[in-house]
Motif scaffolding. Structure first.
Motif, PDB file in Angstrom:
ATOM      1  N   LYS A   1       0.848  -1.190   0.000  1.00  0.00           N
ATOM      2  CA  LYS A   1       0.000   0.000   0.000  1.00  0.00           C
ATOM      3  C   LYS A   1       0.882   1.237   0.000  1.00  0.00           C
ATOM      4  O   LYS A   1       1.730   1.399   0.879  1.00  0.00           O
ATOM      5  CB  LYS A   1      -0.910   0.002   1.227  1.00  0.00           C
TER       6      LYS A   1
ATOM      7  N   MET B   1       2.647   7.757 -11.932  1.00  0.00           N
ATOM      8  CA  MET B   1       1.721   6.611 -11.971  1.00  0.00           C
ATOM      9  C   MET B   1       2.231   5.522 -12.906  1.00  0.00           C
ATOM     10  O   MET B   1       2.093   4.323 -12.599  1.00  0.00           O
ATOM     11  CB  MET B   1       0.339   7.080 -12.412  1.00  0.00           C
TER      12      MET B   1
ATOM     13  N   ILE C   1       5.017   3.724 -11.076  1.00  0.00           N
ATOM     14  CA  ILE C   1       4.457   2.859 -10.034  1.00  0.00           C
ATOM     15  C   ILE C   1       3.878   1.591 -10.662  1.00  0.00           C
ATOM     16  O   ILE C   1       3.992   0.495 -10.101  1.00  0.00           O
ATOM     17  CB  ILE C   1       3.386   3.621  -9.231  1.00  0.00           C
ATOM     18  N   GLY C   2       3.262   1.751 -11.825  1.00  0.00           N
ATOM     19  CA  GLY C   2       2.708   0.596 -12.523  1.00  0.00           C
ATOM     20  C   GLY C   2       3.748  -0.474 -12.761  1.00  0.00           C
ATOM     21  O   GLY C   2       3.489  -1.669 -12.557  1.00  0.00           O
TER      22      GLY C   2
ATOM     23  N   LEU D   1       4.790  -2.180  -9.276  1.00  0.00           N
ATOM     24  CA  LEU D   1       3.845  -2.998  -8.523  1.00  0.00           C
ATOM     25  C   LEU D   1       2.987  -3.943  -9.355  1.00  0.00           C
ATOM     26  O   LEU D   1       2.521  -4.964  -8.839  1.00  0.00           O
ATOM     27  CB  LEU D   1       2.903  -2.086  -7.726  1.00  0.00           C
ATOM     28  N   LEU D   2       2.750  -3.623 -10.628  1.00  0.00           N
ATOM     29  CA  LEU D   2       1.686  -4.321 -11.339  1.00  0.00           C
ATOM     30  C   LEU D   2       2.058  -4.913 -12.687  1.00  0.00           C
ATOM     31  O   LEU D   2       1.635  -6.027 -13.016  1.00  0.00           O
ATOM     32  CB  LEU D   2       0.507  -3.352 -11.551  1.00  0.00           C
ATOM     33  N   GLU D   3       2.782  -4.192 -13.502  1.00  0.00           N
ATOM     34  CA  GLU D   3       2.871  -4.512 -14.921  1.00  0.00           C
ATOM     35  C   GLU D   3       3.993  -5.501 -15.247  1.00  0.00           C
ATOM     36  O   GLU D   3       5.096  -5.392 -14.718  1.00  0.00           O
ATOM     37  CB  GLU D   3       3.072  -3.231 -15.731  1.00  0.00           C
TER      38      GLU D   3
ATOM     39  N   PRO E   1      -2.095   0.638 -13.276  1.00  0.00           N
ATOM     40  CA  PRO E   1      -2.548   1.439 -12.131  1.00  0.00           C
ATOM     41  C   PRO E   1      -3.947   2.004 -12.365  1.00  0.00           C
ATOM     42  O   PRO E   1      -4.340   2.291 -13.499  1.00  0.00           O
ATOM     43  CB  PRO E   1      -1.518   2.559 -12.043  1.00  0.00           C
TER      44      PRO E   1
ATOM     45  N   GLU F   1      -7.110   4.440  -7.375  1.00  0.00           N
ATOM     46  CA  GLU F   1      -6.872   4.104  -5.970  1.00  0.00           C
ATOM     47  C   GLU F   1      -5.443   3.583  -5.729  1.00  0.00           C
ATOM     48  O   GLU F   1      -5.044   3.404  -4.579  1.00  0.00           O
ATOM     49  CB  GLU F   1      -7.884   3.081  -5.488  1.00  0.00           C
ATOM     50  N   THR F   2      -4.677   3.349  -6.795  1.00  0.00           N
ATOM     51  CA  THR F   2      -3.291   2.901  -6.606  1.00  0.00           C
ATOM     52  C   THR F   2      -2.500   3.919  -5.794  1.00  0.00           C
ATOM     53  O   THR F   2      -1.702   3.571  -4.931  1.00  0.00           O
ATOM     54  CB  THR F   2      -2.608   2.685  -7.965  1.00  0.00           C
ATOM     55  N   LEU F   3      -2.725   5.194  -6.089  1.00  0.00           N
ATOM     56  CA  LEU F   3      -2.078   6.276  -5.346  1.00  0.00           C
ATOM     57  C   LEU F   3      -3.013   7.466  -5.385  1.00  0.00           C
ATOM     58  O   LEU F   3      -3.274   8.033  -6.445  1.00  0.00           O
ATOM     59  CB  LEU F   3      -0.725   6.633  -5.962  1.00  0.00           C
ATOM     60  N   SER F   4      -3.516   7.852  -4.235  1.00  0.00           N
ATOM     61  CA  SER F   4      -4.556   8.884  -4.195  1.00  0.00           C
ATOM     62  C   SER F   4      -3.997  10.294  -4.286  1.00  0.00           C
ATOM     63  O   SER F   4      -4.678  11.211  -4.738  1.00  0.00           O
ATOM     64  CB  SER F   4      -5.380   8.745  -2.915  1.00  0.00           C
TER      65      SER F   4
END
Length: 784
Positions: free
Chosen positions: A644, A672, A675-676, A679-681, A702, A705-708
């Motif tokens: 988180k 963003m 960050i993708g 954490l995700l891609e 992303p 809500e991934t980063l507000s």
């Protein structure tokens, strides 16, 4: 250049003002005009037959099942014998060429490679017909793992080559062996920067219309580089360049992946030339993941020569890069850029590198936001954190003690880069202030006492932006007889806000209302030359060309106004739509009256050419180098492995600002995307070369809500290499965001003694690290 910069300071400042983007009302109300909005009379539609195998011989193509009533054409590679291959690198001492046909006809070398184009009366008929085309294939051995591809026993991606090495280079500067021999400690690490997809919101697409009478071809294309692809289309199809027009409508994202020419675009243009009718093709999302070039994809091996107090004196790196099936004309530059920016912000004494770009049976690698520089940042900033952890040093102090000092600029790095200006320590200090770094560390101590895995990441970045002396950036400024401005610029924006920045520059110089300025781009008939929108070069290159053209207009209008007012042109000021004598503001003439006079030869000073039109091709002396420092705070759930993001702080320095609002928008989007990746891609292929992340259900990106929230700060260190003093910001935040998040997660896991060496930091990977540590996460004893 100093005289031009003085002009800015004497005018009312709209530069540096956070003006709302002039593009947005049209775009957010659905009035944009994108590629799929292009409709032409008698237009036909195309769909591609693609390889179902990652590596296969093509024995034949059977079209007998197609209904001929709706199908206008089936185009295969053998029908394009008079069309050149796609642009690739060519051969030299370091690079190997890999001829790439427009449509594969003997051998397909990656899953999704186009084999045939079916053209029909509508899109549905084309897609249905394409599914009926049968390709007789003989599957071949697949090269999927780019490390194993280096082994002598590996199958080859191309059997006409002796091995799978597409590009190989070595470089050395300084007394490397001596520096490492004298080091108190050598710290080594191996890290992976995974292959990812650019994934623009708007996929690729093309509309081509051939006029046989004029032997001219008009191509509407979702591209970042209208002029560049015009030249390539003309050369590939054997047409005169002045007979090819490229029009880029609004482009819904590109991120570097739309900077190149693709085989599908040549195939569609060829079909239009055969049929003498317009042909359209729009890429589907699954095709986009399958066949648009990918980014990143490196394994990095690093050794650092370090003293006991944390002084980093030398660096040895080995980069192994996943080329994909073809060595594109720019893809090999990605690992080269990684090598060139590997020293980061640090003052090294010695450097040695080896770069290997390796053929595999995958879609080719090419530019993606940062194009080799995010990989460089990941390499050096992960190394700095590793050094700090192993030597038990503070990661902030370690960085500050190794920075290039402010009094050393311009600074020549170990890889030959000439950094123009910088104050890295001031920037880091500001990042610590904005993030309240010490307070974050206190929060971390309290969280750990509660048994929480709370981490803080810090990372610095530097980027190479602009075009250097390699290519000019162009712009024209015209003033109509009614006093309105028309500006034409090269390249093609994809959401960066170019029109707003251009409007502000022209309004600043000429003292006119932004509402009377219109900006044109994306049409090769508007300018003789334009450079690709990429490399974060818009503000420093195009912006400077616009500024210089505006200055030329101002000089000419000053002469006209001076004649009309019987004043010295050096005493005139342009403001609020008027040109007036600075010492006598009551003595003025309207901007529009001077413009009108410019179109009356009989009213002009003797010998002056009528009308108001100026062109500039700005070629800077070298690149410009923005920089920054980011801080992130994360919490890792020890039971689920979910990361988180709690807080994110970005303090960047892109020189002088044209529009802070646009800068902040670029920071948000760039962060963003970075960050993708963290954490995700991840693009994943099976051993047989099948794409396992072929939909957005499998390839994660992303979301809001991934980063507000992102807290943005800045320092300002102008560049002396362009008249505006600006540097680029489009890629810097992406470059560093990936690294700072990974640093934060590793910091969170540091009580467990684990090492993070790959991405994305998916929950299953994090849980594996936690479980493999053999340690139980529990609250720490309270400290009295």
């Amino acid at each position: 250049m100093a005289a031009i910069q003085e002009t800015i300071s004497k005018t009312k400042d709209i530069l540096g003002y956070p003006m709302k983007r002039v593009e947005d009302p049209r775009l957010v109300t659905g009035e944009g005009n994108y590629l799929d909005d292009v409709k032409l009379p008698e237009m036909l539609y195309g769909a591609f037959v693609r390889s179902s195998y990652a590596h296969t011989k093509i024995k034949g193509i059977d079209t007998s099942a197609l209904g001929r009533d709706s199908v206008a054409l089936v185009l295969s590679g053998r029908d394009l014998k008079n069309v050149k291959n796609m642009p690739t690198t060519g051969n030299d001492g370091e690079k190997k060429d890999s001829p790439r046909p427009v449509l594969a006809f003997d051998e397909a070398n990656y899953l999704g490679e186009a084999i045939a184009l079916v053209v029909a009366q509508n899109q549905y008929a084309a897609e249905d017909a394409a599914e009926l085309v049968q390709v007789n294939c003989e599957p071949l051995e697949v090269v999927e793992d780019f490390e194993k591809a280096l082994e002598p026993i590996s199958p080859r991606t191309h059997d006409y080559l002796p091995d799978n090495i597409a590009y190989h280079s070595k470089y050395e500067m300084g007394e490397v062996d001596k520096v490492f021999d004298q080091a108190d400690q050598t710290i080594s690490l191996r890290i992976t920067n995974q292959r990812i997809a650019p994934l623009p919101m708007e996929p690729r697409g093309v509309v081509a219309s051939y006029d046989v009478g004029y032997n001219s071809l008009t191509v509407w294309l979702s591209t970042q580089d209208p002029h560049g692809v015009r030249s390539l289309i003309a050369d590939t199809l054997g047409l005169p360049e002045n007979k090819v027009r490229v029009i880029a409508p609004d482009v819904g994202g590109g991120f570097g992946a739309k900077a190149s020419l693709y085989p599908e675009e040549i195939a569609v243009a060829s079909a239009s030339m055969v049929l003498r009718r317009p042909v359209k093709w729009i890429e589907t999302r699954s095709e986009n993941l399958l066949s648009m070039t990918h980014g990143r994809g490196q394994n990095q091996y690093i050794e650092a020569a370090v003293s006991r107090d944390g002084r980093v004196n030398g660096l040895k790196i080995r980069i192994v890069s996943d080329c994909g099936a073809y060595n594109t004309s720019t893809g090999w530059m990605n690992p080269l850029s990684t090598m060139q920016l590997a020293p980061g912000q640090y003052d090294l004494l010695a450097f040695r590198s080896e770069v290997l770009h390796v053929f595999t049976n995958k879609v080719p690698q090419d530019s993606y936001r940062g194009a080799g520089r995010p990989e460089a940042n990941y390499l050096i900033e992960r190394t700095m954190d590793t050094i700090a952890r192993r030597l038990k040093l503070d990661p902030v102090r370690l960085r500050a003690s190794n920075y290039v000092r402010g009094d050393k600029f311009p600074f020549r790095t170990m890889t030959g880069q000439s950094y123009d200006s910088g104050d890295y320590e001031r920037n880091l200090t500001e990042a610590l202030r904005v993030s309240e770094y010490e307070k974050l560390r206190m929060m971390q101590r309290r969280a750990r006492q509660e048994g929480k895995l709370f981490g803080i990441g810090v990372a610095s970045w530097v980027d190479i932006t602009g075009t250097g002396a390699q290519a000019p950036q162009t712009a024209t400024v015209s003033i109509t007889a009614a006093g309105q401005a028309i500006v034409a610029i090269g390249g093609e924006p994809q959401g960066q806000g170019h029109a707003t920045s251009v409007v502000q520059i022209v309004a600043q110089v000429l003292g006119i209302d932004p509402a009377v300025i219109d900006v044109k781009y994306g049409d090769t008939n508007s300018l003789i030359y334009g450079f690709v929108t990429g490399g974060s070069s818009g503000s420093s290159g195009t912006g400077s060309a616009v500024f210089m053209s505006s200055i030329k207009i101002k000089r000419k209008m000053s002469q006209i106004a001076a004649d009309m007012l019987q004043a010295d042109e050096g005493e005139l000021e342009f403001r609020d739509g008027k040109i007036f004598v600075e010492k006598d503001p009551k003595k003025w003439v309207s901007f529009s009256d001077v413009a009108r006079t410019a179109y009356r030869p009989d009213k002009l000073p003797k010998g002056m050419e009528p009308t108001l039109f100026e062109y500039t091709a700005f070629a800077p002396p070298d690149f410009v180098y923005p920089f920054g420092a980011h801080v992130a705070a994360v919490e890792v759930d020890c039971e689920t492995g979910v990361v988180k993001l709690l807080k994110y702080f970005a303090v960047d320095d892109c020189g002088s600002l044209i529009n802070p609002l646009i800068v902040e928008g670029q920071v948000h989007g760039g962060v963003m995307q970075g960050i993708g990746q963290a954490l995700l891609e991840q693009i994943v292929y099976s051993d047989s070369g099948q794409l396992l992340t072929a939909t957005l259900a499998d390839y994660l990106v992303p979301v809001a809500e991934t980063l507000s929230h992102i807290e943005v700060g800045r320092t300002i260190t102008p560049s002396g290499r362009n008249p505006l003093g600006v540097k680029g910001i489009g890629e810097g935040p992406t470059i560093v965001a990936t690294t700072v998040v990974v640093n934060a997660v590793e910091d969170a896991l540091s009580p467990l003694g684990v090492v993070v060496n790959r991405m994305p930091l998916a929950p299953d990977y994090i849980l594996d690290l936690i479980n493999e540590s053999g340690k139980i996460v529990k609250p720490l004893p309270a400290v009295s």
